[in-house]
Design a protein around this motif. Structure first.
Motif, PDB file in Angstrom:
ATOM      1  N   SER A  73     -28.626 -15.740  27.660  1.00  6.24           N
ATOM      2  CA  SER A  73     -27.322 -15.964  26.896  1.00  6.24           C
ATOM      3  C   SER A  73     -26.364 -15.622  28.620  1.00  6.24           C
ATOM      4  O   SER A  73     -26.907 -15.184  29.342  1.00  6.24           O
ATOM      5  N   ILE A  74     -25.102 -15.949  28.473  1.00  7.79           N
ATOM      6  CA  ILE A  74     -24.082 -15.797  29.418  1.00  7.79           C
ATOM      7  C   ILE A  74     -23.146 -14.867  28.697  1.00  7.79           C
ATOM      8  O   ILE A  74     -22.346 -15.319  27.893  1.00  7.79           O
ATOM      9  N   LEU A  75     -22.809 -13.857  29.416  1.00  4.91           N
ATOM     10  CA  LEU A  75     -21.525 -13.094  28.864  1.00  4.91           C
ATOM     11  C   LEU A  75     -20.274 -13.195  29.795  1.00  4.91           C
ATOM     12  O   LEU A  75     -20.537 -13.239  31.230  1.00  4.91           O
ATOM     13  N   LEU A  76     -19.157 -13.608  29.357  1.00  4.65           N
ATOM     14  CA  LEU A  76     -18.186 -14.116  29.993  1.00  4.65           C
ATOM     15  C   LEU A  76     -17.053 -12.930  30.053  1.00  4.65           C
ATOM     16  O   LEU A  76     -16.427 -12.637  29.182  1.00  4.65           O
ATOM     17  N   GLY A  77     -16.915 -12.434  31.224  1.00  7.68           N
ATOM     18  CA  GLY A  77     -16.054 -11.181  31.363  1.00  7.68           C
ATOM     19  C   GLY A  77     -14.484 -11.768  31.374  1.00  7.68           C
ATOM     20  O   GLY A  77     -14.436 -13.000  31.593  1.00  7.68           O
ATOM     21  N   LYS A  78     -13.493 -10.704  31.355  1.00 10.76           N
ATOM     22  CA  LYS A  78     -12.142 -11.074  31.578  1.00 10.76           C
ATOM     23  C   LYS A  78     -12.042 -11.912  32.842  1.00 10.76           C
ATOM     24  O   LYS A  78     -12.323 -11.511  33.924  1.00 10.76           O
ATOM     25  N   GLY A  79     -10.899 -12.943  32.663  1.00  6.12           N
ATOM     26  CA  GLY A  79     -10.590 -13.925  33.517  1.00  6.12           C
ATOM     27  C   GLY A  79     -11.513 -14.771  33.998  1.00  6.12           C
ATOM     28  O   GLY A  79     -11.039 -15.769  34.760  1.00  6.12           O
ATOM     29  N   THR A  80     -12.690 -15.141  33.217  1.00  6.02           N
ATOM     30  CA  THR A  80     -13.301 -16.332  33.301  1.00  6.02           C
ATOM     31  C   THR A  80     -12.850 -17.474  32.739  1.00  6.02           C
ATOM     32  O   THR A  80     -12.063 -17.287  31.537  1.00  6.02           O
ATOM     33  N   VAL A  81     -12.888 -18.585  33.181  1.00  2.05           N
ATOM     34  CA  VAL A  81     -12.351 -19.675  32.686  1.00  2.05           C
ATOM     35  C   VAL A  81     -12.715 -20.109  31.447  1.00  2.05           C
ATOM     36  O   VAL A  81     -13.943 -19.907  31.165  1.00  2.05           O
ATOM     37  N   ASP A  82     -11.901 -20.663  30.738  1.00  2.48           N
ATOM     38  CA  ASP A  82     -12.384 -21.174  29.079  1.00  2.48           C
ATOM     39  C   ASP A  82     -13.530 -21.967  29.094  1.00  2.48           C
ATOM     40  O   ASP A  82     -13.606 -22.998  30.002  1.00  2.48           O
ATOM     41  N   PRO A  83     -14.585 -21.843  28.649  1.00  4.69           N
ATOM     42  CA  PRO A  83     -15.651 -22.462  28.714  1.00  4.69           C
ATOM     43  C   PRO A  83     -15.838 -24.040  28.149  1.00  4.69           C
ATOM     44  O   PRO A  83     -16.519 -24.926  28.324  1.00  4.69           O
ATOM     45  N   PHE A  84     -14.732 -24.139  27.304  1.00  7.02           N
ATOM     46  CA  PHE A  84     -14.482 -25.164  26.810  1.00  7.02           C
ATOM     47  C   PHE A  84     -13.372 -26.309  27.357  1.00  7.02           C
ATOM     48  O   PHE A  84     -12.927 -27.206  26.940  1.00  7.02           O
ATOM     49  N   ASN A  85     -12.935 -25.814  28.604  1.00  7.45           N
ATOM     50  CA  ASN A  85     -12.140 -26.904  29.405  1.00  7.45           C
ATOM     51  C   ASN A  85     -12.979 -27.932  29.537  1.00  7.45           C
ATOM     52  O   ASN A  85     -14.323 -27.824  29.681  1.00  7.45           O
TER      53      ASN A  85
END
Length: 270
Positions: free
Chosen positions: A148-160
């Motif tokens: 899995s990948i944990l997206l921290g604050k400030g990471t771009v929207d993965p559904f961009n």
């Protein structure tokens, strides 16, 4: 299963079209809990991953693209035939293929990354902002067997849209969890996961470090690297040697090097 009748849309002011246009923004995707994907490859990947199709959108002037793959798409998905100008206004590529779809955004259990026993590989992303980087990281992570990948604050929207294209279908299979890393790191450590940070100041080369069976790799922002507030939380730091004198590597390249060193060690130990 009943095949639904095709619906023709010629006006850009159609209410469905207005809704689909919202999916080009992060806010719109969050509100609708859906995303717009484009192109033959991505539609096929979504179908193979059992994504839920809300609509298939066809440029009426490029019917052959749809006909080529329609047998592999969900037969009950509504099909909309769009005037070329309407279709072009929805997608953001310069040379659209003429085929798109609206799918329900993938949702993963928030604690999916905590439930696995035995070997575990997790990526922690701190404010990775470039869509191409995030897409490449997701694609590489799937290839490397990341859990899995944990997206921290400030990471771009993965559904961009650019992330979706760069991920090349891996987005539909890789668990992506948005979470505060300051919360996630101690939770991982309490379950026997070692958190490793890539740092140019570390004294250990990545190929001299014995990656443990349960590991989380911390990758930072393209400009500043990992936020200093996370550094006291990590268990180990490794560096990737750069004898050519380059100051730093692209974050997606750094992630790939670390993941495949872990894989090399795993296969060597067999």
């Amino acid at each position: 299963m009943t095949i639904k009748k095709r619906i023709s849309i010629t006006s850009p002011h159609n209410e469905q079209v207005k809704r689909w246009k919202k999916l080009n923004t992060r806010k719109g995707r969050a509100q609708e809990r859906a995303l717009l994907i484009e192109g033959e490859h991505l539609l096929l990947e979504a179908a193979r991953a059992s994504a839920q199709f809300e609509a298939v959108l066809v440029n009426r002037d490029k019917e052959e693209v749809y006909q080529r793959i329609k047998g592999e798409l969900p037969p009950d998905a509504p099909v909309y035939e769009l005037a070329p100008a309407v279709f072009a206004a929805l997608v953001d590529t310069e040379t659209p293929q003429g085929l798109a779809a609206v799918i329900t955004a993938p949702v993963w259990p928030r604690d999916v990354w905590l439930d696995k026993d035995g070997d575990l590989t997790v990526l922690l992303l701190d404010a990775v902002q470039d869509p191409g980087n995030l897409g490449t990281i997701i694609r590489t992570a799937q290839a490397a067997g990341v859990d899995s990948i944990l997206l921290g604050k400030g990471t771009v929207d993965p559904f961009n849209a650019k992330v979706v294209r760069s991920a090349m279908g891996a987005l539909f299979r890789m668990p992506l969890i948005q979470i505060d890393l300051a919360e996630a790191i101690p939770m991982l450590q309490s379950r026997g996961v070692t958190v490793v940070n890539a740092s140019p100041h570390a004294g250990t080369h990545h190929f001299d470090y014995a990656f443990p069976a349960r590991v989380a790799l911390l990758l930072g922002n393209e400009g500043r690297g990992v936020d200093e507030k996370y550094l006291p939380l990590v268990d180990a730091d490794v560096t990737i040697p750069m004898p050519g004198g380059t100051e730093s590597l692209n974050v997606s390249i750094t992630g790939a090097i670390l993941l495949y060193e872990r894989i090399r060690q795993h296969f060597q130990a067999r």
